[in-house]
Design a protein around this motif. Structure first.
Motif, short mmCIF file in Angstrom:
data_model
loop_
_atom_site.label_atom_id
_atom_site.label_comp_id
_atom_site.label_asym_id
_atom_site.label_seq_id
_atom_site.Cartn_x
_atom_site.Cartn_y
_atom_site.Cartn_z
N ASN A 148 73.53 -58.07 -57.09
CA ASN A 148 73.91 -57.06 -58.07
C ASN A 148 75.39 -56.71 -57.94
OD1 ASN A 148 71.29 -56.84 -59.07
ND2 ASN A 148 70.75 -55.27 -57.60
N ASN A 191 68.57 -56.09 -51.98
CA ASN A 191 69.12 -57.06 -52.92
C ASN A 191 69.94 -58.11 -52.17
OD1 ASN A 191 71.94 -57.46 -54.77
ND2 ASN A 191 69.99 -58.08 -55.69
N ALA A 213 69.03 -62.03 -51.95
CA ALA A 213 70.00 -63.02 -52.42
C ALA A 213 70.23 -64.09 -51.35
CB ALA A 213 71.32 -62.35 -52.81
N PRO A 243 78.55 -58.68 -56.56
CA PRO A 243 79.07 -59.93 -56.00
C PRO A 243 80.06 -59.70 -54.86
CG PRO A 243 79.10 -60.01 -58.39
CD PRO A 243 78.76 -58.60 -58.01
N GLN A 247 66.98 -63.61 -55.41
CA GLN A 247 67.64 -62.79 -56.42
C GLN A 247 69.12 -63.15 -56.49
OE1 GLN A 247 67.38 -58.60 -55.59
NE2 GLN A 247 65.26 -58.43 -56.23
N LYS A 248 69.73 -62.72 -57.57
CA LYS A 248 71.18 -62.80 -57.72
C LYS A 248 71.76 -61.48 -57.21
CE LYS A 248 74.75 -63.63 -61.14
NZ LYS A 248 75.05 -63.83 -62.55
#
Length: 163
Positions: free
Chosen positions: A107, A95, A99, A109, A104-105
């Protein structure tokens, strides 16, 4: 013990926040003892109940200890291995890379992780200097000269960042 860890695996720390909010941290990250019914994990006690979270499950209970909701994971994550390891770590890292690539964003931050990791560093620094200290709630800067001496790292020649 020759395991690559720099700090103790068992520690307690108390973090006081504005509006009389408190986090009491009881860490046993390398101890395989099943302290809270799930080995390595986190319990969050709230006004209306508690939640236990580890690498395998979460269990939400009310104030009387009755299970309100729970979920088990099918992951194969390492519980006490240095650096973790398993499908959850792999998913997390994928992930992050996706990002960075703009696919993707995140998961989790980075600004949230920064606060959590700073608290770990604050606890370790407080242990090393033998006392607690105040922290600027806006910048995270410690109001203690001895603590600030430990806030940084030694860099090899040519690698020190310029700020």
């Amino acid at each position: 013990m020759e395991d690559g860890w720099e700090m103790y695996d068992t520690m307690e720390a108390t973090f006081n926040f504005p509006e009389e909010k408190v986090i009491q941290w009881d860490g046993k990250s390398r101890n395989g003892y099943d302290t809270y019914g799930g080995g390595r994990g986190t319990i969050i006690y709230g006004s209306n109940g508690a939640v236990f979270i580890d690498r395998e499950k979460y269990v939400l209970t009310d104030r009387s200890g009755n299970v309100v909701r729970e979920r088990n994971s099918a992951s194969n994550e390492a519980g006490t291995a240095l650096g973790g390891g398993g499908d959850m770590s792999t998913t997390h890292m994928m992930n992050f890379f996706d990002a960075v690539r703009g696919k993707q964003k995140l998961n989790a931050p980075i600004d949230d992780a920064n606060v959590s990791m700073a608290m770990v560093h604050y606890a370790n620094i407080a242990y090393r200097i033998g006392k607690g200290f105040e922290i600027d709630e806006n910048t995270g800067r410690m109001y203690n000269r001895d603590a600030m001496k430990l806030w940084g790292r030694e860099y090899a020649n040519g690698w020190k960042p310029e700020v």
